[in-house]
Design a protein around this motif. Sequence first.
Motif, PDB file in Angstrom:
ATOM      1  N   SER A 299      -7.818  -3.299 -10.425  1.00 15.12           N
ATOM      2  CA  SER A 299      -9.136  -2.647 -10.426  1.00 15.12           C
ATOM      3  C   SER A 299      -9.129  -1.466 -11.382  1.00 15.12           C
ATOM      4  CB  SER A 299      -9.493  -2.150  -9.031  1.00 15.12           C
ATOM      5  OG  SER A 299      -9.583  -3.219  -8.139  1.00 15.12           O
TER       6      SER A 299
ATOM      7  N   ASP B 114     -14.671   5.661  -0.197  1.00 14.14           N
ATOM      8  CA  ASP B 114     -15.064   4.279   0.054  1.00 14.14           C
ATOM      9  C   ASP B 114     -13.821   3.422  -0.144  1.00 14.14           C
ATOM     10  OD1 ASP B 114     -16.309   1.858   0.356  1.00 14.14           O
ATOM     11  OD2 ASP B 114     -17.324   1.902  -1.579  1.00 14.14           O
TER      12      ASP B 114
ATOM     13  N   GLU C  78      -7.548   5.173  -7.200  1.00  8.45           N
ATOM     14  CA  GLU C  78      -7.597   3.761  -6.843  1.00  8.45           C
ATOM     15  C   GLU C  78      -6.183   3.207  -6.714  1.00  8.45           C
ATOM     16  OE1 GLU C  78      -9.932   1.329  -5.998  1.00  8.45           O
ATOM     17  OE2 GLU C  78      -8.104   0.133  -5.840  1.00  8.45           O
ATOM     18  N   LEU C  79      -6.009   2.374  -5.713  1.00 10.88           N
ATOM     19  CA  LEU C  79      -4.688   1.851  -5.393  1.00 10.88           C
ATOM     20  C   LEU C  79      -4.335   0.603  -6.193  1.00 10.88           C
ATOM     21  CD1 LEU C  79      -2.389   2.212  -3.374  1.00 10.88           C
ATOM     22  CD2 LEU C  79      -3.642   0.784  -1.808  1.00 10.88           C
ATOM     23  N   SER C  80      -5.333  -0.222  -6.467  1.00  7.96           N
ATOM     24  CA  SER C  80      -5.041  -1.507  -7.099  1.00  7.96           C
ATOM     25  C   SER C  80      -5.017  -1.348  -8.616  1.00  7.96           C
ATOM     26  CB  SER C  80      -6.098  -2.526  -6.685  1.00  7.96           C
ATOM     27  OG  SER C  80      -6.284  -3.467  -7.724  1.00  7.96           O
TER      28      SER C  80
ATOM     29  N   LYS D  37     -23.305   1.395  -2.561  1.00  9.08           N
ATOM     30  CA  LYS D  37     -23.604   1.961  -1.240  1.00  9.08           C
ATOM     31  C   LYS D  37     -24.492   3.207  -1.251  1.00  9.08           C
ATOM     32  CE  LYS D  37     -19.652  -0.415   0.012  1.00  9.08           C
ATOM     33  NZ  LYS D  37     -18.204  -0.395  -0.006  1.00  9.08           N
TER      34      LYS D  37
ATOM     35  N   THR E  20     -19.943   2.327  -9.102  1.00 10.40           N
ATOM     36  CA  THR E  20     -20.706   3.383  -8.443  1.00 10.40           C
ATOM     37  C   THR E  20     -20.381   4.747  -9.037  1.00 10.40           C
ATOM     38  OG1 THR E  20     -20.899   2.165  -6.371  1.00 10.40           O
ATOM     39  CG2 THR E  20     -21.079   4.538  -6.242  1.00 10.40           C
TER      40      THR E  20
ATOM     41  N   ILE F  63      -7.512   9.571   6.080  1.00 15.55           N
ATOM     42  CA  ILE F  63      -7.521   9.784   4.621  1.00 15.55           C
ATOM     43  C   ILE F  63      -8.542  10.858   4.262  1.00 15.55           C
ATOM     44  CG2 ILE F  63      -8.090   8.700   2.412  1.00 15.55           C
ATOM     45  CD1 ILE F  63      -6.916   6.109   3.426  1.00 15.55           C
TER      46      ILE F  63
ATOM     47  N   LEU G 104     -11.921   4.098  -6.183  1.00 15.81           N
ATOM     48  CA  LEU G 104     -12.711   4.030  -7.420  1.00 15.81           C
ATOM     49  C   LEU G 104     -13.099   2.598  -7.769  1.00 15.81           C
ATOM     50  CD1 LEU G 104     -13.718   5.688  -9.899  1.00 15.81           C
ATOM     51  CD2 LEU G 104     -11.552   5.116 -11.003  1.00 15.81           C
ATOM     52  N   ALA G 105     -12.248   1.642  -7.383  1.00 14.92           N
ATOM     53  CA  ALA G 105     -12.455   0.234  -7.740  1.00 14.92           C
ATOM     54  C   ALA G 105     -12.710   0.117  -9.245  1.00 14.92           C
ATOM     55  CB  ALA G 105     -13.558  -0.387  -6.901  1.00 14.92           C
TER      56      ALA G 105
ATOM     57  N   ARG H  52      -3.671   7.888   0.646  1.00 17.95           N
ATOM     58  CA  ARG H  52      -2.977   8.465   1.806  1.00 17.95           C
ATOM     59  C   ARG H  52      -1.917   9.450   1.368  1.00 17.95           C
ATOM     60  NH1 ARG H  52      -2.459   2.978   2.662  1.00 17.95           N
ATOM     61  NH2 ARG H  52      -3.976   2.236   4.160  1.00 17.95           N
TER      62      ARG H  52
ATOM     63  N   ALA I 278      -3.161   5.641  -7.537  1.00 18.35           N
ATOM     64  CA  ALA I 278      -2.397   6.199  -6.411  1.00 18.35           C
ATOM     65  C   ALA I 278      -2.983   5.739  -5.091  1.00 18.35           C
ATOM     66  CB  ALA I 278      -2.396   7.723  -6.469  1.00 18.35           C
ATOM     67  N   ASP I 279      -2.179   5.920  -4.050  1.00 15.72           N
ATOM     68  CA  ASP I 279      -2.608   5.646  -2.687  1.00 15.72           C
ATOM     69  C   ASP I 279      -3.228   6.930  -2.134  1.00 15.72           C
ATOM     70  OD1 ASP I 279      -2.802   5.272   0.044  1.00 15.72           O
ATOM     71  OD2 ASP I 279      -0.907   4.169   0.186  1.00 15.72           O
TER      72      ASP I 279
ATOM     73  N   TYR J 150       0.793  -1.225   0.000  1.00 13.83           N
ATOM     74  CA  TYR J 150       0.000   0.000   0.000  1.00 13.83           C
ATOM     75  C   TYR J 150       0.826   1.275   0.000  1.00 13.83           C
ATOM     76  CZ  TYR J 150      -4.123  -2.815   0.441  1.00 13.83           C
ATOM     77  OH  TYR J 150      -5.111  -3.711   0.186  1.00 13.83           O
TER      78      TYR J 150
ATOM     79  N   TYR K  28     -13.217  11.131  -5.916  1.00 16.61           N
ATOM     80  CA  TYR K  28     -13.773   9.850  -5.501  1.00 16.61           C
ATOM     81  C   TYR K  28     -12.618   8.929  -5.104  1.00 16.61           C
ATOM     82  CZ  TYR K  28     -16.947   5.795  -5.887  1.00 16.61           C
ATOM     83  OH  TYR K  28     -17.717   4.682  -5.644  1.00 16.61           O
TER      84      TYR K  28
HETATM   85  C1  LIG Z   1     -15.103  -1.222  -1.209  1.00 17.96           C
HETATM   86  S1  LIG Z   1     -14.081  -0.948  -2.586  1.00 17.96           S
HETATM   87  C2  LIG Z   1     -14.826   0.439  -3.409  1.00 17.96           C
HETATM   88  C3  LIG Z   1     -16.051   0.106  -4.227  1.00 17.96           C
HETATM   89  C4  LIG Z   1     -16.515   1.248  -5.125  1.00 17.96           C
HETATM   90  N1  LIG Z   1     -16.607   2.489  -4.402  1.00 17.96           N
HETATM   91  C5  LIG Z   1     -17.855   0.951  -5.741  1.00 17.96           C
HETATM   92  O1  LIG Z   1     -18.860   1.057  -5.033  1.00 17.96           O
HETATM   93  O2  LIG Z   1     -17.907   0.649  -6.937  1.00 17.96           O
HETATM   94  C6  LIG Z   1     -12.648  -0.247  -1.869  1.00 17.96           C
HETATM   95  C7  LIG Z   1     -11.563   0.113  -2.873  1.00 17.96           C
HETATM   96  O3  LIG Z   1     -10.640   0.980  -2.258  1.00 17.96           O
HETATM   97  C8  LIG Z   1      -9.336   0.676  -2.707  1.00 17.96           C
HETATM   98  N2  LIG Z   1      -8.394   1.192  -1.708  1.00 17.96           N
HETATM   99  C9  LIG Z   1      -8.087   0.685  -0.488  1.00 17.96           C
HETATM  100  N3  LIG Z   1      -7.181   1.443   0.145  1.00 17.96           N
HETATM  101  C10 LIG Z   1      -6.905   2.475  -0.702  1.00 17.96           C
HETATM  102  C11 LIG Z   1      -6.031   3.605  -0.621  1.00 17.96           C
HETATM  103  N4  LIG Z   1      -5.269   3.820   0.438  1.00 17.96           N
HETATM  104  N5  LIG Z   1      -5.999   4.454  -1.678  1.00 17.96           N
HETATM  105  C12 LIG Z   1      -6.765   4.240  -2.771  1.00 17.96           C
HETATM  106  N6  LIG Z   1      -7.609   3.199  -2.892  1.00 17.96           N
HETATM  107  C13 LIG Z   1      -7.676   2.324  -1.881  1.00 17.96           C
HETATM  108  C14 LIG Z   1      -9.347  -0.821  -2.847  1.00 17.96           C
HETATM  109  O4  LIG Z   1      -8.353  -1.253  -3.748  1.00 17.96           O
HETATM  110  C15 LIG Z   1     -10.763  -1.082  -3.350  1.00 17.96           C
HETATM  111  O5  LIG Z   1     -10.801  -1.127  -4.755  1.00 17.96           O
END
Ligand SMILES: C[S@@+](CC[C@H](N)C(=O)[O-])C[C@H]1O[C@@H](n2cnc3c(N)ncnc32)[C@H](O)[C@@H]1O
Lengths: 348, 223
Positions: free
Chosen positions: B104, B145, B99-101, B51, B81, B154, B76-77, B126, B123-124, A324, B73
């Motif tokens: 995704s 989210d 979005e971090l991953s 959500k 949404t 965050i 983003l996943a 944080r 990006a992260d 992360y 946002y």
């Molecule tokens: C619950 S999902 C979001 C679902 C999305 N909002 C939707 O409803 O379509 C959480 C997402 O946050 C991302 N995530 C977790 N920690 C993060 C961070 N520090 N920075 C950016 N993204 C992060 C995860 O990789 C994951 O894709």
Amino acid sequence: MRAFIATTIIGVFGLNENKKILLYKPFPRDPEKIAEKLKLSEIEFIEEERFVRGELNKSGYDEVRKGDAIISEFVKSNLRKLALEKKFVRDQSEFNQLLTKVNIQLAKVQIKKAIGRGSLIIHANGAVEELDKAINIFVERLREFYSMHFPEMDKAVESNEKFAKLVEKFGRRENIDEVELKLLASKSMGADFKDEDIQMSQTFAAEINRLYKLRQDAAVYLEKVLKEIAPNFTELATPMLSAKLISKAGGLERLSKMASSTIQLLGAEKALFRFLQSKGKSSSPRFGLLYNHPLVMNAPESHKGKIARVLAAKLSLAAKIDYYSKEYKADKLKQDLQQKVKGILSSK
Amino acid sequence: MKAKKTKFEGVFEINGKFATVNLVPGFKSSNEELVKVDGVEYRIWDYFTSKPAAAFKKGLKIFPLGNGNKVLYLGLAEAKTASFFSDIVGNNGIIYGVELSERSLREAVRVCERRGNMIPILADARRTELYEDSILDKVDCLYIDVASPDQAAITIRNAQQFLKNKGWVMLAIKSQSIDVVKPPKQVYKECLQELEKYFEILDKVELDPLEKAHMFVVMKLKK
Ligand SMILES: C[S@@+](CC[C@H](N)C(=O)[O-])C[C@H]1O[C@@H](n2cnc3c(N)ncnc32)[C@H](O)[C@@H]1O
């Protein structure tokens, strides 16, 4: 006089110290080209920037700076307005389209980079493991081959690498100039080899030594990649184990999402399967690859399981940090871990 | 069939389901239904999988999103949404999605490519310094989210850096990712206490049973 350069998605601006825009060199209206230019601008002066710098120099600005935070912020916060003023776009919706397209290009480049580097660990580790296997097979063959000529050396030289080096360097047993081996050679029960027999065993040994060198290079490279991609995890796990755990897990991302109990048993899948099949008759495995970690290896048998558990917990944390943020926290993690291990070892 | 307006801008109700007007006719973010009413194409916004829609269902009173809004946002996943937000803000609005991953985000890029008002950023959340250059605007609304234990931190950091004065924040708190042992009510309470230092909390609903142990919070930056 000092002036500034600010590079944006619509092109390059030249400003003076009072944030007055002196010059503007637009980019071509092509999102892909713009994205390329922006990426390149991170590492060098691009064509448009050189042009603006040149013009500023001509008007008497002898110091031209790029990337000043305040100036960049100023241009950025006015960019929507400027894009309309400079007729780069007709309206906000067109600006949004452009901004979106450029950023999608940039994101694609980033994704490519991120995905590429993560898998390097798996490939580099695979290379090291396969070289180990290949070397073992070849050394086995070399030992049997050379034992026809000098059977006593097989037992006397345990290290494979040393064995191959000796054969390559000296060839015939009489030529080996190591005291102990000389003695053995003088009373050897091995057959005499013809020149061509000796030559063949030397060529073969040389090839094996090349593989050792290659393996060494791959291991150095692997360690470098590990430190870049998983610095905390690698520091805690030791490089070789780090690579094996990450590969077994299928990458750092998956590792970072694993429960610590899963990490504890990585590499023990067969034992775990046997345990589940036996319906409790055989004992549950306490560790997989973690068995090879110095903290576990050097612990008394009765404490190994517990130590593997606290080690796995810290490794899981380290993997998450690496995935992360990559912030370096290994020293603190290591200290915590050693504290815990001490506690376990001093308990009965 | 009729498309009824709801009290939220850009959100409609068709046969008891929520929907938005599809900004890009024919577009789907995943397997949602497309419905045509009086020549207008709507996308059904499923409250079992998204959500905000779950929050509507559970009686949310304030949903601060409208045409032309700029949104940051976080999390983003695959942009499912966020694509409904993109319908609501329209072509003059914009969604910056972090979005971090990378896996995704790769899916999200496919969505963004078809929309024209959505920006994917790897990006992260944080580390705002890694993406501050990409966020051109002070945003009207921040949506978080990220399902991560330091959500509150965050949220605060991003709000202070990117949100307009008195800008809106929507946050989905996932109790499980903050503390698995404590009861959700306790986790919400502590999280809200932390947020209250910076935000005025104006609305909140628990999403159970649509989303297990989640709370949806709407608030405003104090300054
Ligand atoms: C619950 S999902 C979001 C679902 C999305 N909002 C939707 O409803 O379509 C959480 C997402 O946050 C991302 N995530 C977790 N920690 C993060 C961070 N520090 N920075 C950016 N993204 C992060 C995860 O990789 C994951 O894709």
